[in-house]
Design a protein around this motif. Structure first.
Motif, PDB file in Angstrom:
ATOM      1  N   SER A 214      13.129  11.718   5.863  1.00  0.00           N
ATOM      2  CA  SER A 214      13.071  10.265   6.052  1.00  0.00           C
ATOM      3  C   SER A 214      11.670   9.805   6.409  1.00  0.00           C
ATOM      4  O   SER A 214      11.186   8.778   5.927  1.00  0.00           O
ATOM      5  CB  SER A 214      14.053   9.828   7.138  1.00  0.00           C
ATOM      6  OG  SER A 214      15.381  10.109   6.755  1.00  0.00           O
ATOM      7  N   SER A 215      11.012  10.565   7.269  1.00  0.00           N
ATOM      8  CA  SER A 215       9.653  10.212   7.673  1.00  0.00           C
ATOM      9  C   SER A 215       8.715  10.184   6.477  1.00  0.00           C
ATOM     10  O   SER A 215       7.898   9.256   6.322  1.00  0.00           O
ATOM     11  CB  SER A 215       9.150  11.221   8.715  1.00  0.00           C
ATOM     12  OG  SER A 215       7.808  10.953   9.050  1.00  0.00           O
ATOM     13  N   THR A 216       8.850  11.179   5.612  1.00  0.00           N
ATOM     14  CA  THR A 216       8.000  11.236   4.419  1.00  0.00           C
ATOM     15  C   THR A 216       8.322  10.096   3.462  1.00  0.00           C
ATOM     16  O   THR A 216       7.420   9.461   2.900  1.00  0.00           O
ATOM     17  CB  THR A 216       8.186  12.585   3.702  1.00  0.00           C
ATOM     18  OG1 THR A 216       7.805  13.642   4.589  1.00  0.00           O
ATOM     19  CG2 THR A 216       7.345  12.653   2.444  1.00  0.00           C
ATOM     20  N   LEU A 217       9.607   9.808   3.268  1.00  0.00           N
ATOM     21  CA  LEU A 217      10.000   8.734   2.357  1.00  0.00           C
ATOM     22  C   LEU A 217       9.540   7.367   2.863  1.00  0.00           C
ATOM     23  O   LEU A 217       9.166   6.496   2.075  1.00  0.00           O
ATOM     24  CB  LEU A 217      11.519   8.741   2.165  1.00  0.00           C
ATOM     25  CG  LEU A 217      12.089   9.945   1.413  1.00  0.00           C
ATOM     26  CD1 LEU A 217      13.613   9.911   1.419  1.00  0.00           C
ATOM     27  CD2 LEU A 217      11.566   9.978  -0.028  1.00  0.00           C
ATOM     28  N   LEU A 218       9.558   7.181   4.191  1.00  0.00           N
ATOM     29  CA  LEU A 218       9.077   5.920   4.754  1.00  0.00           C
ATOM     30  C   LEU A 218       7.579   5.743   4.496  1.00  0.00           C
ATOM     31  O   LEU A 218       7.114   4.628   4.260  1.00  0.00           O
ATOM     32  CB  LEU A 218       9.371   5.864   6.254  1.00  0.00           C
ATOM     33  CG  LEU A 218      10.838   5.618   6.630  1.00  0.00           C
ATOM     34  CD1 LEU A 218      11.047   5.818   8.126  1.00  0.00           C
ATOM     35  CD2 LEU A 218      11.245   4.194   6.225  1.00  0.00           C
ATOM     36  N   GLU A 219       6.833   6.831   4.534  1.00  0.00           N
ATOM     37  CA  GLU A 219       5.401   6.765   4.204  1.00  0.00           C
ATOM     38  C   GLU A 219       5.211   6.333   2.754  1.00  0.00           C
ATOM     39  O   GLU A 219       4.331   5.525   2.436  1.00  0.00           O
ATOM     40  CB  GLU A 219       4.743   8.124   4.422  1.00  0.00           C
ATOM     41  CG  GLU A 219       4.580   8.519   5.882  1.00  0.00           C
ATOM     42  CD  GLU A 219       3.929   9.890   6.007  1.00  0.00           C
ATOM     43  OE1 GLU A 219       3.401  10.385   4.992  1.00  0.00           O
ATOM     44  OE2 GLU A 219       3.972  10.462   7.106  1.00  0.00           O
ATOM     45  N   VAL A 220       6.050   6.882   1.868  1.00  0.00           N
ATOM     46  CA  VAL A 220       5.961   6.543   0.444  1.00  0.00           C
ATOM     47  C   VAL A 220       6.249   5.060   0.236  1.00  0.00           C
ATOM     48  O   VAL A 220       5.511   4.349  -0.457  1.00  0.00           O
ATOM     49  CB  VAL A 220       6.940   7.391  -0.388  1.00  0.00           C
ATOM     50  CG1 VAL A 220       7.004   6.876  -1.822  1.00  0.00           C
ATOM     51  CG2 VAL A 220       6.528   8.854  -0.370  1.00  0.00           C
ATOM     52  N   LEU A 221       7.321   4.553   0.849  1.00  0.00           N
ATOM     53  CA  LEU A 221       7.701   3.157   0.670  1.00  0.00           C
ATOM     54  C   LEU A 221       6.689   2.209   1.300  1.00  0.00           C
ATOM     55  O   LEU A 221       6.578   1.052   0.904  1.00  0.00           O
ATOM     56  CB  LEU A 221       9.089   2.904   1.267  1.00  0.00           C
ATOM     57  CG  LEU A 221      10.254   3.619   0.576  1.00  0.00           C
ATOM     58  CD1 LEU A 221      11.567   3.277   1.257  1.00  0.00           C
ATOM     59  CD2 LEU A 221      10.308   3.247  -0.896  1.00  0.00           C
ATOM     60  N   GLY A 222       5.950   2.700   2.266  1.00  0.00           N
ATOM     61  CA  GLY A 222       4.946   1.868   2.917  1.00  0.00           C
ATOM     62  C   GLY A 222       3.633   1.815   2.173  1.00  0.00           C
ATOM     63  O   GLY A 222       2.728   1.055   2.534  1.00  0.00           O
ATOM     64  N   THR A 223       3.509   2.616   1.123  1.00  0.00           N
ATOM     65  CA  THR A 223       2.283   2.615   0.323  1.00  0.00           C
ATOM     66  C   THR A 223       2.322   1.441  -0.640  1.00  0.00           C
ATOM     67  O   THR A 223       3.109   1.411  -1.563  1.00  0.00           O
ATOM     68  CB  THR A 223       2.159   3.931  -0.476  1.00  0.00           C
ATOM     69  OG1 THR A 223       2.169   5.021   0.439  1.00  0.00           O
ATOM     70  CG2 THR A 223       0.848   3.940  -1.262  1.00  0.00           C
ATOM     71  N   SER A 224       1.480   0.467  -0.414  1.00  0.00           N
ATOM     72  CA  SER A 224       1.508  -0.757  -1.221  1.00  0.00           C
ATOM     73  C   SER A 224       0.452  -0.721  -2.319  1.00  0.00           C
ATOM     74  O   SER A 224      -0.663  -0.283  -2.098  1.00  0.00           O
ATOM     75  CB  SER A 224       1.263  -1.977  -0.338  1.00  0.00           C
ATOM     76  OG  SER A 224       1.129  -3.134  -1.110  1.00  0.00           O
ATOM     77  N   THR A 225       0.842  -1.217  -3.491  1.00  0.00           N
ATOM     78  CA  THR A 225      -0.125  -1.379  -4.581  1.00  0.00           C
ATOM     79  C   THR A 225      -0.577  -2.826  -4.683  1.00  0.00           C
ATOM     80  O   THR A 225      -1.246  -3.213  -5.630  1.00  0.00           O
ATOM     81  CB  THR A 225       0.509  -0.950  -5.925  1.00  0.00           C
ATOM     82  OG1 THR A 225       1.686  -1.741  -6.147  1.00  0.00           O
ATOM     83  CG2 THR A 225       0.872   0.513  -5.921  1.00  0.00           C
ATOM     84  N   ALA A 226      -0.205  -3.649  -3.685  1.00  0.00           N
ATOM     85  CA  ALA A 226      -0.457  -5.083  -3.779  1.00  0.00           C
ATOM     86  C   ALA A 226      -1.937  -5.416  -3.884  1.00  0.00           C
ATOM     87  O   ALA A 226      -2.302  -6.454  -4.418  1.00  0.00           O
ATOM     88  CB  ALA A 226       0.143  -5.791  -2.567  1.00  0.00           C
ATOM     89  N   THR A 227      -2.770  -4.548  -3.324  1.00  0.00           N
ATOM     90  CA  THR A 227      -4.198  -4.878  -3.328  1.00  0.00           C
ATOM     91  C   THR A 227      -4.959  -4.156  -4.433  1.00  0.00           C
ATOM     92  O   THR A 227      -6.181  -4.151  -4.423  1.00  0.00           O
ATOM     93  CB  THR A 227      -4.819  -4.509  -1.967  1.00  0.00           C
ATOM     94  OG1 THR A 227      -4.600  -3.117  -1.703  1.00  0.00           O
ATOM     95  CG2 THR A 227      -4.211  -5.327  -0.849  1.00  0.00           C
TER      96      THR A 227
END
Length: 338
Positions: A214-227
């Motif tokens: 879960s910790s690893t997946l949360l890091e993945v989901l928190g990686t934004s391509t918005a910028t």
């Protein structure tokens, strides 16, 4: 407000200058365009246009070229954005139809824009409020490591390795099922919320493993391509001719600044509309010899991001605006249907 005849003369000057890249004289206008007036009248109209700041004479004994003000009036008086031909629409649709994931869509889009406009293309990665999590896969790499693969509804694929010493295949399969039951189809925000409490809702023998995954997946989901902004077609800057040191070099430096590009694209407010910023209208000094043509893309009023092109102020505005708008529409539609 310019009378119709002077506007005709301005349109003719813009058209000839864009195609020839040479100052335009009254004799050439009379020969190439059916203006219905004498050369003397055309010269008078050109003098009036120059006095009002719409055209200028770059040097003595030369013809006239449009100013930023002249281009602005030309664009503001366009009777809407011209439609693309069926062949052009098919070309855009075909170019995007084979895309495999979001990175491929963005890459194809930037190449397509640069190709059809012959300008420098800039495409911002989408930020999708409607994006959801499609599937999470957990694949054993070794006795101590697992590969977590996250696939979203837009086709984005993220991979991250996880240290799970001594994990068993049966436990991994059970955890995979539980993770997907809690997250599949959920928005990225809701999926992250479920993952945050995952370790508390699994059987005790999976608790430690679930916490690490879960910790690893949360890091993945928190990686934004918005910028992120992708740039393509930089070789098209050679159309500036011999102006490298004074024009092309500063433009290249500005195109390397992601923050500058994001702010430039930020004013393309709604899907379907095309924003044009000409020369001095650009707030960045390095880009004040260029024009930006941009549009937002999205679906059903939901704006995801923007795309556009940067090129010389003497660009073919009607064709460029049509191409940018069409590509933005196709990208939004393609991502919505993916």
């Amino acid at each position: 407000m310019l009378e119709d005849r002077k506007l005709q003369v301005l349109r003719a000057i813009v058209s000839d200058y864009v195609s020839s890249q040479e100052p335009v004289g009254s004799k050439a206008l009379v020969e190439r365009h059916n203006l219905g007036v004498s050369p003397a009248t055309v010269r008078n109209d050109m003098a009036a246009l120059e006095e009002e700041g719409y055209i200028t004479q770059p040097h003595t004994s030369a013809g006239r070229i449009p100013t930023d003000k002249g281009y602005r009036l030309f664009i503001d008086r366009l009777a809407g954005v011209k439609p693309l031909s069926p062949a052009e629409r098919r070309a855009i649709s075909t170019f995007l139809s084979g895309a495999l994931d979001l990175d491929d869509v963005v890459g194809r889009t930037v190449r397509l824009l640069a190709q059809v406009t012959r300008q420098v293309a800039i495409v911002q990665y989408p930020v999708l409020s409607s994006e959801s999590l499609r599937h999470i896969e957990l694949v054993s790499l070794s006795a101590d490591r697992v590969l977590a693969i996250v696939i979203t509804s837009t086709g984005k694929v993220h991979q991250r390795s996880v240290d799970l010493p001594g994990h068993g295949e049966a436990d991994l399969a059970e955890l995979r099922t539980l993770v997907n039951a809690a997250t599949a189809g959920a928005s990225l925000t809701d999926a992250a919320s479920s993952l945050g409490t995952m370790a508390d809702h699994v059987p005790p023998h999976l608790g430690a493993m679930a916490a690490q995954v879960s910790s690893t997946l949360l890091e993945v989901l928190g990686t934004s391509t918005a910028t992120r902004v992708v740039v393509g077609g930089v070789p098209n800057l050679t159309r500036f001719g011999d102006e490298f040191e004074t024009t092309v070099k500063p433009v290249l430096e500005a195109l390397e600044e992601q923050v500058v590009l994001l702010k430039l694209l930020g004013e393309a407010a709604t899907p379907g509309d095309v924003t044009v910023r000409i020369g001095q209208e650009n707030p960045y000094r390095e880009l004040q010899t260029t024009s930006l043509v941009a549009s937002a893309y999205g679906s059903d009023g939901d704006i995801w991001a923007s795309l556009g092109v940067v090129g010389p102020t003497r660009m073919d505005y009607p064709s460029t605006m049509a191409s940018v708008r069409a590509v933005a529409r196709y990208v939004g539609r393609f991502l919505a249907e993916s």
